[in-house]
Design a protein around this motif. Sequence first.
Motif, mmCIF file in Angstrom:
data_model
loop_
_atom_site.group_PDB
_atom_site.id
_atom_site.type_symbol
_atom_site.label_atom_id
_atom_site.label_comp_id
_atom_site.label_asym_id
_atom_site.label_seq_id
_atom_site.Cartn_x
_atom_site.Cartn_y
_atom_site.Cartn_z
ATOM 1 N N VAL A 1 0.842 -1.204 0.000
ATOM 2 C CA VAL A 1 0.000 0.000 0.000
ATOM 3 C C VAL A 1 0.875 1.252 0.000
ATOM 4 C CG1 VAL A 1 -1.648 1.354 1.355
ATOM 5 C CG2 VAL A 1 -1.993 -1.105 1.069
ATOM 6 N N ASP A 2 1.861 1.293 0.889
ATOM 7 C CA ASP A 2 2.729 2.472 0.980
ATOM 8 C C ASP A 2 3.501 2.705 -0.314
ATOM 9 O OD1 ASP A 2 1.863 2.875 3.579
ATOM 10 O OD2 ASP A 2 3.629 1.923 4.483
ATOM 11 N N PHE A 3 3.999 1.622 -0.918
ATOM 12 C CA PHE A 3 4.741 1.763 -2.166
ATOM 13 C C PHE A 3 3.851 2.360 -3.254
ATOM 14 C CE2 PHE A 3 6.042 0.354 -6.337
ATOM 15 C CZ PHE A 3 7.386 0.712 -6.358
ATOM 16 N N LEU A 4 2.672 1.790 -3.443
ATOM 17 C CA LEU A 4 1.778 2.254 -4.514
ATOM 18 C C LEU A 4 1.188 3.629 -4.210
ATOM 19 C CD1 LEU A 4 0.083 -1.142 -5.380
ATOM 20 C CD2 LEU A 4 1.745 0.138 -6.771
ATOM 21 N N ARG A 5 0.961 3.920 -2.956
ATOM 22 C CA ARG A 5 0.423 5.228 -2.567
ATOM 23 C C ARG A 5 1.364 6.354 -2.997
ATOM 24 N NH1 ARG A 5 -0.938 6.267 3.617
ATOM 25 N NH2 ARG A 5 -3.077 6.379 2.951
ATOM 26 N N HIS A 6 2.646 6.090 -2.932
ATOM 27 C CA HIS A 6 3.628 7.126 -3.244
ATOM 28 C C HIS A 6 4.194 7.027 -4.659
ATOM 29 C CE1 HIS A 6 3.579 7.031 1.203
ATOM 30 N NE2 HIS A 6 3.512 8.331 0.997
ATOM 31 N N HIS A 7 3.743 6.063 -5.418
ATOM 32 C CA HIS A 7 4.266 5.905 -6.783
ATOM 33 C C HIS A 7 3.681 6.988 -7.691
ATOM 34 C CE1 HIS A 7 5.343 4.163 -10.616
ATOM 35 N NE2 HIS A 7 6.132 3.314 -9.974
ATOM 36 N N ALA A 8 4.527 7.590 -8.486
ATOM 37 C CA ALA A 8 4.124 8.713 -9.341
ATOM 38 C C ALA A 8 3.051 8.337 -10.366
ATOM 39 C CB ALA A 8 5.343 9.277 -10.060
ATOM 40 N N LEU A 9 2.963 7.060 -10.763
ATOM 41 C CA LEU A 9 2.024 6.672 -11.814
ATOM 42 C C LEU A 9 0.727 6.058 -11.295
ATOM 43 C CD1 LEU A 9 4.554 5.260 -14.417
ATOM 44 C CD2 LEU A 9 3.498 7.535 -14.331
ATOM 45 N N THR A 10 0.534 6.050 -9.982
ATOM 46 C CA THR A 10 -0.717 5.527 -9.424
ATOM 47 C C THR A 10 -1.860 6.480 -9.748
ATOM 48 O OG1 THR A 10 0.356 4.313 -7.644
ATOM 49 C CG2 THR A 10 -1.937 4.952 -7.280
ATOM 50 N N ASP A 11 -2.853 5.968 -10.430
ATOM 51 C CA ASP A 11 -4.041 6.767 -10.735
ATOM 52 C C ASP A 11 -5.038 6.656 -9.588
ATOM 53 O OD1 ASP A 11 -5.555 8.421 -12.627
ATOM 54 O OD2 ASP A 11 -6.923 6.710 -12.689
ATOM 55 N N GLN A 12 -5.295 5.424 -9.166
ATOM 56 C CA GLN A 12 -6.266 5.183 -8.097
ATOM 57 C C GLN A 12 -5.781 4.017 -7.252
ATOM 58 O OE1 GLN A 12 -10.182 3.404 -9.078
ATOM 59 N NE2 GLN A 12 -11.014 5.331 -8.321
ATOM 60 N N LEU A 13 -5.920 4.153 -5.926
ATOM 61 C CA LEU A 13 -5.573 3.092 -4.992
ATOM 62 C C LEU A 13 -6.686 3.004 -3.952
ATOM 63 C CD1 LEU A 13 -3.509 1.049 -3.792
ATOM 64 C CD2 LEU A 13 -2.572 2.977 -2.495
ATOM 65 N N LEU A 14 -7.367 1.866 -3.947
ATOM 66 C CA LEU A 14 -8.453 1.617 -2.996
ATOM 67 C C LEU A 14 -8.118 0.332 -2.248
ATOM 68 C CD1 LEU A 14 -11.417 2.118 -5.498
ATOM 69 C CD2 LEU A 14 -10.353 3.861 -4.060
ATOM 70 N N THR A 15 -8.257 0.328 -0.921
ATOM 71 C CA THR A 15 -7.908 -0.870 -0.156
ATOM 72 C C THR A 15 -9.085 -1.369 0.674
ATOM 73 O OG1 THR A 15 -7.182 0.189 1.902
ATOM 74 C CG2 THR A 15 -5.570 0.038 0.113
ATOM 75 N N GLY A 16 -8.969 -2.617 1.084
ATOM 76 C CA GLY A 16 -9.941 -3.203 1.993
ATOM 77 C C GLY A 16 -9.864 -4.714 1.995
ATOM 78 N N ASN A 17 -10.154 -5.301 3.131
ATOM 79 C CA ASN A 17 -10.244 -6.759 3.275
ATOM 80 C C ASN A 17 -9.007 -7.515 2.784
ATOM 81 O OD1 ASN A 17 -12.829 -6.594 4.399
ATOM 82 N ND2 ASN A 17 -13.759 -6.517 2.374
ATOM 83 N N GLY A 18 -7.819 -6.966 2.999
ATOM 84 C CA GLY A 18 -6.593 -7.667 2.654
ATOM 85 C C GLY A 18 -6.201 -7.625 1.193
ATOM 86 N N TRP A 19 -6.875 -6.824 0.391
ATOM 87 C CA TRP A 19 -6.490 -6.679 -1.014
ATOM 88 C C TRP A 19 -6.634 -5.220 -1.401
ATOM 89 C CZ3 TRP A 19 -10.255 -5.150 -4.552
ATOM 90 C CH2 TRP A 19 -11.569 -5.247 -4.126
#
Length: 134
Positions: free
Chosen positions: A95-113
């Motif tokens: 989560v932390d890696f993708l949250r800070h990645h410059a090319l992430t458009d959308q990041l939604l989390t829940g239930n272990g995925w």
Amino acid sequence: MDCVRLSPHITLDEFLNVRKYPDNKPSLQHVANMTYGCLMLLEPAREAVGPIIINSGCRNPRVNALVGGVAGSQHLLGQAADIHPKDPQHFQRLVDFLRHHALTDQLLTGNGWLHISWNPFGIPRHYVRIGYYK
């Protein structure tokens, strides 16, 4: 299709889940979009946290409806994946890696995925919602 590689560690079959949904066939543009996401986001994430499991990737409209996807889902374009790390202890690192990645458009989390999306043709929105899926 499982021999077709989108990137060094991710196959087209993983992204399409054709064993479960045999009619889930991508266009050439879908394959290009999936390859972009794999090379630019998922492979770097794998390098940072270890192996990643793809629950759902590119979907045709029928498969998207079957799994409860939203009408305008980026999965329909081959621009999204629902993933989790093979080792659940690395979830927060992913989560932390993708949250800070410059090319992430959308990041939604829940239930272990988590749901990650990208847009090869636009400026990433960096829209992040932790705990979005209950």
